[in-house]
Design an enzyme around this catalytic site. Structure first.
Site, PDB file in Angstrom:
ATOM      1  N   ASP A 101      49.783  16.751 -32.894  1.00 48.97           N
ATOM      2  CA  ASP A 101      48.998  16.882 -31.667  1.00 48.97           C
ATOM      3  C   ASP A 101      48.740  18.336 -31.287  1.00 48.97           C
ATOM      4  O   ASP A 101      49.631  19.191 -31.388  1.00 48.97           O
ATOM      5  CB  ASP A 101      49.707  16.184 -30.497  1.00 48.97           C
ATOM      6  CG  ASP A 101      49.782  14.687 -30.677  1.00 48.97           C
ATOM      7  OD1 ASP A 101      48.991  14.167 -31.487  1.00 48.97           O
ATOM      8  OD2 ASP A 101      50.620  14.044 -30.023  1.00 48.97           O
ATOM      9  N   GLU A 154      42.230   4.156 -29.344  1.00 47.39           N
ATOM     10  CA  GLU A 154      43.495   4.674 -29.866  1.00 47.39           C
ATOM     11  C   GLU A 154      44.348   5.103 -28.679  1.00 47.39           C
ATOM     12  O   GLU A 154      43.953   5.978 -27.908  1.00 47.39           O
ATOM     13  CB  GLU A 154      43.226   5.857 -30.801  1.00 47.39           C
ATOM     14  CG  GLU A 154      44.460   6.377 -31.501  1.00 47.39           C
ATOM     15  CD  GLU A 154      44.144   7.564 -32.412  1.00 47.39           C
ATOM     16  OE1 GLU A 154      45.105   8.274 -32.768  1.00 47.39           O
ATOM     17  OE2 GLU A 154      42.969   7.789 -32.747  1.00 47.39           O
TER      18      GLU A 154
END
Length: 244
Positions: free
Chosen positions: A42, A31
């Site tokens: 995030d 990824e």
């Protein structure tokens, strides 16, 4: 079914070197995070890496260029984790075509709702780029069923109601949720968010078809030697291979 090892890296100036290292040491799918100024999913480690990549001048064009140059050297499949704003600004059609040229296996777009994800999938089905579905612990049964029925590549099950890299325990209902998803799914069901250690992997792999490890990988690339990173990757891969 083999258990999938899906490590995450941020697309810094060194991301091709990192991708090759992961590919050579047990990664099935890599990824690759596209740096973005406002990454809602995030945690601090990945966010900081993304900000550093932006300072280094990494753009989506740089990522596409490097992947196209080196795609034959990366034996693992790779997906881009990006936010829809980047795709929209680039132009959907142009972005998807560039993904195809760069050998991108699939896309993870965490801020795109299922209905819009489905439109994107239908519009560009001829390019054979997988649009990876995410299922959160808060996803209700009917919506989850719709997501599973349209899933391709793999299903990314979020292990907790938190951002990436969180130091919390897995959601208490996670394993049952994964079992429920697998009853209906036609693609592998993997778990991600907060997975860092061999013990975490052992804990979840009895129900999941694989794991995504993000913040821990990013942190180790910042702090450790190449051999230390390889040792860690091999430890994770050995657990996954043992549990096939």
């Amino acid at each position: 079914m083999a258990k999938l090892f899906i490590p995450y890296i941020m697309a810094t100036k060194n991301f091709i070197h990192h991708a090759k290292l992961l590919s050579d040491n047990g990664a099935d799918i890599i990824e690759i995070g596209v740096p973005f100024s406002d990454p809602v999913a995030d945690g601090p480690i990945i966010m900081e890496a993304g900000q550093q990549a932006i300072k280094e001048g990494v753009t989506i064009n740089y990522i596409f260029e490097k992947l196209e140059q080196h795609k034959k050297e990366i034996t693992a499949k790779y997906v881009l984790m990006t936010y829809y704003n980047i795709i929209c600004n680039y132009g959907e059609a142009a972005f998807m075509k560039k993904c195809q040229q760069a050998g991108v296996y699939g896309l993870i777009i965490p801020d795109l709702p299922f209905e819009l994800t489905e439109q994107l999938r239908q519009h560009y089905s001829d390019l054979n780029i997988k649009i990876i579905s995410l299922v959160a612990m808060t996803t209700d049964k009917e919506r989850m069923s719709n997501i599973i029925n349209k899933a391709e590549g793999f299903i990314y099950t979020v292990t907790m109601n938190a951002i990436t890299g969180s130091d919390g325990k897995f959601h208490p209902k996670l394993k049952q949720k994964i079992k429920n998803i697998k009853e209906q799914a036609k693609v592998p069901v993997v778990a991600g968010f907060g997975i860092k250690t061999v013990e975490h992997v052992k804990d979840i792999i009895d129900v999941a078809d694989g794991v995504v490890i993000g913040s821990e990988i990013v942190k180790r690339f910042e702090e450790q030697s190449q051999q230390e990173i390889i040792n860690y990757l091999n430890d994770i891969a050995n657990v996954l291979n043992t549990n096939n």
